[in-house]
Design an enzyme around this catalytic site. Structure first.
Site, short mmCIF file in Angstrom:
data_model
loop_
_atom_site.label_atom_id
_atom_site.label_comp_id
_atom_site.label_asym_id
_atom_site.label_seq_id
_atom_site.Cartn_x
_atom_site.Cartn_y
_atom_site.Cartn_z
N GLY A 1 38.73 17.37 34.24
CA GLY A 1 38.49 18.56 35.05
C GLY A 1 37.07 18.54 35.57
N GLN B 1 29.32 22.12 38.71
CA GLN B 1 28.79 20.88 38.15
C GLN B 1 28.27 19.91 39.21
OE1 GLN B 1 32.55 20.49 35.61
NE2 GLN B 1 31.05 19.41 34.37
N CYS C 1 31.98 17.39 27.79
CA CYS C 1 31.72 17.90 29.13
C CYS C 1 30.92 16.87 29.90
CB CYS C 1 30.94 19.22 29.05
SG CYS C 1 30.57 19.93 30.67
N LEU C 2 31.30 16.62 31.14
CA LEU C 2 30.59 15.65 31.96
C LEU C 2 29.15 16.09 32.20
CD1 LEU C 2 33.44 14.87 34.55
CD2 LEU C 2 32.70 13.46 32.60
N HIS D 1 37.60 26.08 29.86
CA HIS D 1 36.33 25.33 29.97
C HIS D 1 35.81 25.37 31.41
CE1 HIS D 1 33.85 21.57 28.89
NE2 HIS D 1 33.81 21.57 30.21
N GLU D 2 36.71 25.16 32.38
CA GLU D 2 36.29 25.11 33.79
C GLU D 2 35.90 26.49 34.31
OE1 GLU D 2 35.62 22.32 34.61
OE2 GLU D 2 36.97 21.11 33.41
N HIS E 1 32.47 27.29 33.35
CA HIS E 1 31.46 26.69 34.24
C HIS E 1 31.18 27.61 35.43
CE1 HIS E 1 30.53 22.72 32.69
NE2 HIS E 1 31.80 22.36 32.61
O1 GNR Z 1 36.74 15.45 30.83
C1 GNR Z 1 36.71 16.45 30.12
N1 GNR Z 1 37.37 16.47 28.95
C2 GNR Z 1 37.53 17.61 28.19
C3 GNR Z 1 38.00 17.44 26.88
C4 GNR Z 1 38.19 18.54 26.06
C5 GNR Z 1 37.94 19.80 26.55
C6 GNR Z 1 37.46 19.98 27.83
C7 GNR Z 1 37.27 18.89 28.64
S1 GNR Z 1 36.71 19.12 30.28
C8 GNR Z 1 35.87 17.61 30.54
C9 GNR Z 1 35.39 17.49 31.97
C10 GNR Z 1 34.40 18.56 32.26
O2 GNR Z 1 33.26 18.57 31.87
N2 GNR Z 1 34.83 19.58 32.97
O3 GNR Z 1 34.02 20.61 33.22
NI NI Z 2 32.56 20.64 31.61
#
Ligand code: GNR
Ligand code: NI
Length: 169
Positions: free
Chosen positions: A46, A51, A91-92, A133-134, A137
Protein backbone atom coordinates in the site's frame (compact mmCIF):
# COMPACT_ATOMS: atom_id res chain seq x y z
CA UNK A 1 4.88 6.70 -15.50
CA UNK A 2 7.39 7.55 -12.82
CA UNK A 3 8.83 6.12 -9.62
CA UNK A 4 8.45 8.82 -6.98
CA UNK A 5 10.60 9.52 -3.93
CA UNK A 6 9.16 8.12 -0.68
CA UNK A 7 9.52 10.40 2.36
CA UNK A 8 10.93 8.79 5.49
CA UNK A 9 10.50 9.33 9.22
CA UNK A 10 10.97 11.88 10.77
CA UNK A 11 10.12 14.06 7.73
CA UNK A 12 7.55 16.63 9.00
CA UNK A 13 5.49 16.26 5.79
CA UNK A 14 4.48 12.80 7.04
CA UNK A 15 2.67 14.59 9.89
CA UNK A 16 0.43 16.76 7.71
CA UNK A 17 -3.29 16.10 7.39
CA UNK A 18 -4.16 15.52 3.73
CA UNK A 19 -6.98 17.45 2.02
CA UNK A 20 -9.88 15.68 0.27
CA UNK A 21 -9.58 15.17 -3.49
CA UNK A 22 -12.12 17.46 -5.19
CA UNK A 23 -11.72 16.39 -8.83
CA UNK A 24 -11.17 12.90 -10.24
CA UNK A 25 -9.36 13.92 -13.42
CA UNK A 26 -6.49 12.82 -15.67
CA UNK A 27 -3.89 14.39 -13.38
CA UNK A 28 -5.20 12.39 -10.42
CA UNK A 29 -5.19 9.18 -12.50
CA UNK A 30 -1.57 9.90 -13.47
CA UNK A 31 -0.62 10.42 -9.81
CA UNK A 32 -2.32 7.14 -8.85
CA UNK A 33 -0.39 5.37 -11.65
CA UNK A 34 2.92 6.83 -10.48
CA UNK A 35 2.11 5.85 -6.88
CA UNK A 36 1.37 2.26 -7.96
CA UNK A 37 4.65 2.07 -9.84
CA UNK A 38 6.44 3.50 -6.79
CA UNK A 39 4.71 0.99 -4.47
CA UNK A 40 5.58 -1.99 -6.71
CA UNK A 41 9.19 -0.83 -7.06
CA UNK A 42 9.48 -0.59 -3.25
CA UNK A 43 7.72 -3.98 -2.77
CA UNK A 44 4.95 -2.51 -0.63
CA UNK A 45 1.30 -3.55 -0.41
CA UNK A 46 0.00 0.00 0.00
CA UNK A 47 1.03 3.62 -0.39
CA UNK A 48 -0.60 6.90 0.64
CA UNK A 49 -0.10 10.15 -1.33
CA UNK A 50 1.26 11.71 1.89
CA UNK A 51 4.28 9.39 1.59
CA UNK A 52 5.25 10.89 -1.78
CA UNK A 53 4.81 14.46 -0.54
CA UNK A 54 1.34 15.04 -1.98
CA UNK A 55 -1.12 16.04 0.79
CA UNK A 56 -4.23 14.59 -0.91
CA UNK A 57 -6.57 11.86 0.32
CA UNK A 58 -5.46 9.23 -2.18
CA UNK A 59 -4.29 5.67 -1.46
CA UNK A 60 -3.14 2.81 -3.68
CA UNK A 61 -2.95 -0.83 -2.61
CA UNK A 62 -2.35 -4.28 -4.07
CA UNK A 63 -2.48 -7.30 -1.79
CA UNK A 64 -2.72 -9.89 -4.58
CA UNK A 65 0.00 -12.57 -4.80
CA UNK A 66 0.78 -11.75 -8.46
CA UNK A 67 0.71 -7.96 -7.88
CA UNK A 68 -1.87 -7.65 -10.63
CA UNK A 69 -4.87 -6.27 -8.73
CA UNK A 70 -4.15 -2.59 -8.11
CA UNK A 71 -6.71 -0.69 -6.06
CA UNK A 72 -7.08 3.09 -6.00
CA UNK A 73 -9.00 4.64 -3.11
CA UNK A 74 -9.99 8.30 -3.30
CA UNK A 75 -11.18 10.01 -0.10
CA UNK A 76 -11.31 6.68 1.79
CA UNK A 77 -13.24 6.64 5.09
CA UNK A 78 -13.87 3.93 7.64
CA UNK A 79 -17.55 4.08 8.43
CA UNK A 80 -17.72 1.08 10.75
CA UNK A 81 -15.23 -1.22 12.44
CA UNK A 82 -15.28 -4.10 14.89
CA UNK A 83 -13.12 -6.72 16.54
CA UNK A 84 -9.38 -6.59 17.10
CA UNK A 85 -6.30 -8.18 15.54
CA UNK A 86 -2.59 -7.88 16.10
CA UNK A 87 -0.37 -7.78 13.01
CA UNK A 88 3.34 -7.18 12.54
CA UNK A 89 3.49 -3.96 10.53
CA UNK A 90 6.15 -2.25 8.51
CA UNK A 91 6.08 1.00 6.58
CA UNK A 92 7.95 2.21 3.51
CA UNK A 93 8.36 5.53 5.33
CA UNK A 94 9.89 3.86 8.43
CA UNK A 95 12.49 1.53 6.88
CA UNK A 96 13.74 -1.51 8.78
CA UNK A 97 11.23 -1.26 11.62
CA UNK A 98 8.69 -4.08 12.09
CA UNK A 99 6.48 -4.12 15.16
CA UNK A 100 3.16 -5.56 16.26
CA UNK A 101 0.19 -3.18 16.24
CA UNK A 102 -3.41 -3.82 17.32
CA UNK A 103 -6.10 -2.71 14.88
CA UNK A 104 -9.77 -3.43 14.17
CA UNK A 105 -10.32 -6.90 12.65
CA UNK A 106 -12.98 -5.74 10.23
CA UNK A 107 -13.85 -2.40 8.67
CA UNK A 108 -16.48 -1.01 6.34
CA UNK A 109 -14.78 1.31 3.92
CA UNK A 110 -16.35 4.07 1.81
CA UNK A 111 -14.33 5.65 -1.00
CA UNK A 112 -14.54 7.07 -4.52
CA UNK A 113 -12.97 5.11 -7.39
CA UNK A 114 -11.08 6.43 -10.43
CA UNK A 115 -14.28 6.71 -12.44
CA UNK A 116 -15.70 9.00 -9.77
CA UNK A 117 -18.16 6.39 -8.41
CA UNK A 118 -18.81 6.11 -4.69
CA UNK A 119 -18.00 2.61 -3.41
CA UNK A 120 -18.54 0.77 -0.16
CA UNK A 121 -16.71 -2.45 0.74
CA UNK A 122 -16.05 -4.69 3.73
CA UNK A 123 -12.47 -5.61 4.54
CA UNK A 124 -10.93 -7.89 7.14
CA UNK A 125 -7.58 -9.45 7.97
CA UNK A 126 -4.52 -7.95 6.30
CA UNK A 127 -6.64 -5.84 3.93
CA UNK A 128 -8.32 -4.19 6.94
CA UNK A 129 -4.90 -3.60 8.53
CA UNK A 130 -3.58 -2.02 5.35
CA UNK A 131 -6.63 0.25 4.95
CA UNK A 132 -6.28 1.49 8.55
CA UNK A 133 -2.51 1.99 8.13
CA UNK A 134 -3.01 4.01 4.91
CA UNK A 135 -5.83 6.20 6.25
CA UNK A 136 -3.61 6.94 9.25
CA UNK A 137 -0.99 8.30 6.80
CA UNK A 138 -3.62 10.67 5.38
CA UNK A 139 -4.16 11.95 8.92
CA UNK A 140 -0.44 12.41 9.58
CA UNK A 141 -0.18 9.29 11.72
CA UNK A 142 2.46 6.52 11.56
CA UNK A 143 2.26 2.97 12.93
CA UNK A 144 5.14 3.72 15.30
CA UNK A 145 2.80 6.15 17.11
CA UNK A 146 1.10 3.07 18.60
CA UNK A 147 4.32 1.68 20.11
CA UNK A 148 5.42 2.06 23.73
CA UNK A 149 7.08 5.30 24.79
CA UNK A 150 10.37 3.40 25.19
CA UNK A 151 10.30 2.02 21.63
CA UNK A 152 9.36 5.43 20.22
CA UNK A 153 12.25 7.08 22.10
CA UNK A 154 14.67 4.52 20.62
CA UNK A 155 13.35 5.12 17.11
CA UNK A 156 13.61 8.88 17.48
CA UNK A 157 17.22 8.60 18.70
CA UNK A 158 18.14 6.31 15.80
CA UNK A 159 16.56 8.71 13.31
CA UNK A 160 18.27 11.73 14.94
CA UNK A 161 21.62 9.98 14.75
CA UNK A 162 21.06 9.08 11.09
CA UNK A 163 20.19 12.71 10.29
CA UNK A 164 23.33 13.95 12.08
CA UNK A 165 25.54 11.39 10.28
CA UNK A 166 23.99 12.28 6.91
CA UNK A 167 24.54 16.02 7.31
CA UNK A 168 28.13 15.55 8.58
CA UNK A 169 28.98 14.12 5.11
O1 GNR B 1 4.17 -2.67 2.45
C1 GNR B 1 3.60 -2.54 3.53
N1 GNR B 1 3.36 -3.62 4.29
C2 GNR B 1 2.57 -3.59 5.42
C3 GNR B 1 2.61 -4.71 6.26
C4 GNR B 1 1.84 -4.75 7.41
C5 GNR B 1 1.02 -3.69 7.71
C6 GNR B 1 0.98 -2.57 6.90
C7 GNR B 1 1.74 -2.53 5.76
S1 GNR B 1 1.65 -1.15 4.71
C8 GNR B 1 3.26 -1.17 4.01
C9 GNR B 1 3.40 -0.12 2.93
C10 GNR B 1 3.25 1.24 3.53
O2 GNR B 1 4.08 1.79 4.20
N2 GNR B 1 2.10 1.83 3.32
O3 GNR B 1 1.85 3.02 3.87
NI1 NI C 1 3.10 3.14 5.65
Amino acid sequence: MAVLHILTYPDPRLREKARPVDAVDAALAQLADDMLQTMYAAKGIGLAATQVGVPKRLVVMDLSPQHDQPQVLINPRIIASDGAQVCEEGCLSVPEVFEEVERAQRVTLAYVDLSGEAQRVEADGLLAVCVQHEIDHLDGKLFVDYLSRLKQDRLRKKADKRLRDDTRL
